[in-house]
Design a protein around this motif. Structure first.
Motif, mmCIF file in Angstrom:
data_model
loop_
_atom_site.group_PDB
_atom_site.id
_atom_site.type_symbol
_atom_site.label_atom_id
_atom_site.label_comp_id
_atom_site.label_asym_id
_atom_site.label_seq_id
_atom_site.Cartn_x
_atom_site.Cartn_y
_atom_site.Cartn_z
ATOM 1 N N ASP A 1 70.642 51.632 63.009
ATOM 2 C CA ASP A 1 70.785 52.410 64.155
ATOM 3 C C ASP A 1 70.193 52.117 65.553
ATOM 4 O O ASP A 1 70.499 51.687 66.553
ATOM 5 N N VAL A 2 68.706 52.310 65.461
ATOM 6 C CA VAL A 2 67.643 51.992 66.167
ATOM 7 C C VAL A 2 68.370 50.558 66.503
ATOM 8 O O VAL A 2 67.782 49.945 67.656
ATOM 9 N N LYS A 3 67.786 49.026 65.831
ATOM 10 C CA LYS A 3 67.822 47.935 65.960
ATOM 11 C C LYS A 3 69.227 47.678 66.591
ATOM 12 O O LYS A 3 69.486 46.862 67.553
ATOM 13 N N ALA A 4 70.138 47.964 66.598
ATOM 14 C CA ALA A 4 71.537 47.886 66.997
ATOM 15 C C ALA A 4 71.939 48.612 68.137
ATOM 16 O O ALA A 4 72.566 48.821 69.206
ATOM 17 N N GLY A 5 70.413 49.254 68.805
ATOM 18 C CA GLY A 5 70.258 49.358 70.274
ATOM 19 C C GLY A 5 70.918 50.994 70.174
ATOM 20 O O GLY A 5 71.576 51.417 71.430
ATOM 21 N N THR A 6 71.323 51.644 69.391
ATOM 22 C CA THR A 6 72.237 53.147 69.602
ATOM 23 C C THR A 6 71.285 54.067 70.155
ATOM 24 O O THR A 6 70.062 54.574 70.549
#
Length: 351
Positions: A119-124
Motif C-alpha cells: 500500500d505504501v508502494k502504491a502511494g496510498t
C-alpha cells in the motif's frame, strides 16, 4: 436540538472491564453500557482498561522532552517533509473550518509501515513510515503506547459491535492496516490567555477517538447545544464517537462536536484516532439503513474522507492543492460536515 444526545451535564463513565471477561454475558452487559453512553452523549470516560500507567507516563515524559527542544531542531522533523503525514506540526499549521489558527504544536505518528509495503508502494495517502526524532527512547515509548492503545480500540470496537447487534468480531475485518493516527499535542503555557474558545468546534474524522489528556480545557457540546467541561479523570481515557461510526449507525451514534478552550495552564493531549482500513467503504449498516439514513449517509470511503479532511486543514497540504500537486477525492465533504452543528445542514460536497 440533537435527536439522540441528552442535555448531559457531565460525561458518563463506563467501566469496560467486562469486555475482557471470558463470559459472553458479561461482555454483552458492558457493551450495553457503552451503547447508552454513545447514544446519550457520544463522549464518555472508560475505566478499568488495560493500558498500563507506565506506558502513559513514558509517552508524556518523552512528549515533554521533545516539545521543550528548540524550534529549529523540531522543524527538522516537519510534517511537510513526510510522504505519509508524519512528524512535527508547528503552531499555526493546522486550521479548522472557522479559519482560526490556534496555539498548539503536535507530533503525528501512526502504524509504522515499511517503504516496501504494497500500500505504501502504491502511494496510498496517510500510510507509510513514521518520522522518528533523534531522541533516545522516543520511538520505543511512542510505539509501546500506540500498540496498547490500539489494542484498547480493538476491544472497544468489539463492544460496539455487540451493542449494535452485530457479531462481536464484525469490525475486525476492517482493522488490518488502518491509518489510525496517534497525535502528541502540546498547548504551551500562556499567562495572558483568556478563558475563551481556542480550537474551534469540530468532530473527529475516524470511527472513534481514545484520548489521554493531562489538564482541563476540553469542552463537549451536549444535546441541548450547551458546552460541557470534560476534564481529565484519573485512570480513565476519554472516548468520543467519530464521523465513520455516525455513518455506520445511520446517525444513531452522532459524532460529538468538541473544542478546546484557551487556558493559562500548560496542557498535553494524546488522541488516538481509531480508523478502519483505508479502502473500507462505510454506509449505514442493515439495522440502521432506513431510507432517510441512506439518503443522508451515501457510501463513503474511509481513507478518502480522512485524507480530504486532513488536506483541507493542514497548511502544507492546502498549498499542494493550490499548486495542483494534489486533488481531493470525488465527493469529498467540507470540514465540519458531521456532528451536532451539521445535523440538519444540507450536505455540501466538493465536485
Amino acid at each position: 436540538m440533537n435527536r439522540t444526545h441528552t442535555g448531559f451535564g457531565t460525561l458518563p463513565i463506563v467501566d469496560i472491564g467486562g469486555l475482557y471477561h471470558d463470559d459472553p454475558h458479561e461482555r454483552l452487559i458492558t457493551a450495553r453500557a457503552l451503547d447508552r453512553a454513545a447514544r446519550d452523549a457520544g463522549f464518555f470516560y472508560v475505566t478499568n482498561h488495560r493500558v498500563g500507567r507506565a506506558l502513559q507516563t513514558a509517552l508524556i515524559e518523552h512528549a515533554q522532552r521533545f516539545f521543550a527542544a528548540p524550534d529549529a531542531w523540531k522543524m527538522r522533523y516537519y510534517i511537510g517533509h513526510s510522504s505519509a503525514h508524519r512528524g512535527y506540526v508547528p503552531e499555526g499549521e493546522e486550521v479548522f473550518a472557522a479559519g482560526k489558527r490556534d496555539r498548539k504544536e503536535a507530533f503525528d505518528t501512526g502504524r509504522d509501515l515499511p517503504l516496501d509495503d504494497p500500500d505504501v508502494k502504491a502511494g496510498t495517502p496517510m500510510l507509510g513510515p513514521n518520522v522518528w526524532p533523534d531522541q533516545p527512547g522516543f520511538r520505543e515509548a511512542v510505539s509501546g503506547y500506540y500498540d496498547a492503545a490500539f489494542d484498547l480500540g480493538r476491544c472497544l470496537f468489539r463492544g460496539f459491535a455487540l451493542a449494535l447487534g452485530l457479531p462481536e468480531m464484525h469490525f475486525d475485518a476492517y482493522l488490518h492496516k488502518p491509518p489510525s493516527q496517534l497525535r502528541l499535542v502540546h498547548y504551551p503555557f500562556d499567562a495572558s490567555a483568556e478563558d475563551a474558545p481556542g480550537i474551534g468546534a469540530h468532530t473527529d474524522y475516524e470511527c472513534f477517538t481514545i484520548l489521554l489528556p493531562t489538564a482541563p480545557g476540553l469542552e463537549v457540546m451536549n444535546g441541548a447545544g450547551a458546552w460541557i467541561d470534560a476534564p481529565p479523570l484519573d485512570g480513565a481515557f476519554i472516548v468520543n464517537i467519530g464521523d465513520m461510526l455516525e455513518m455506520w449507525t445511520g446517525g444513531t451514534y452522532v459524532a460529538t462536536s468538541h473544542r478546546v478552550r484557551k487556558v493559562t495552564q500548560e496542557r498535553y493531549s494524546f488522541p488516538l484516532f481509531f480508523a478502519c482500513d483505508y479502502r473500507t467503504v462505510v454506509a449505514p449498516l442493515p439495522p440502521f439503513a432506513t431510507p432517510d439514513a441512506c439518503a443522508k449517509y451515501p457510501p463513503l470511503a474511509v481513507g478518502d474522507h480522512l485524507f480530504a479532511q486532513t488536506a483541507q486543514s493542514f497548511t502544507y497540504l492546502k498549498r499542494r492543492l493550490e499548486r495542483g500537486e494534489l486533488t481531493l477525492p470525488d465527493g469529498s465533504k467540507q470540514l465540519s460536515s458531521f456532528g451536532q452543528e451539521a445535523r440538519y445542514a444540507v450536505p455540501q460536497s466538493h465536485p
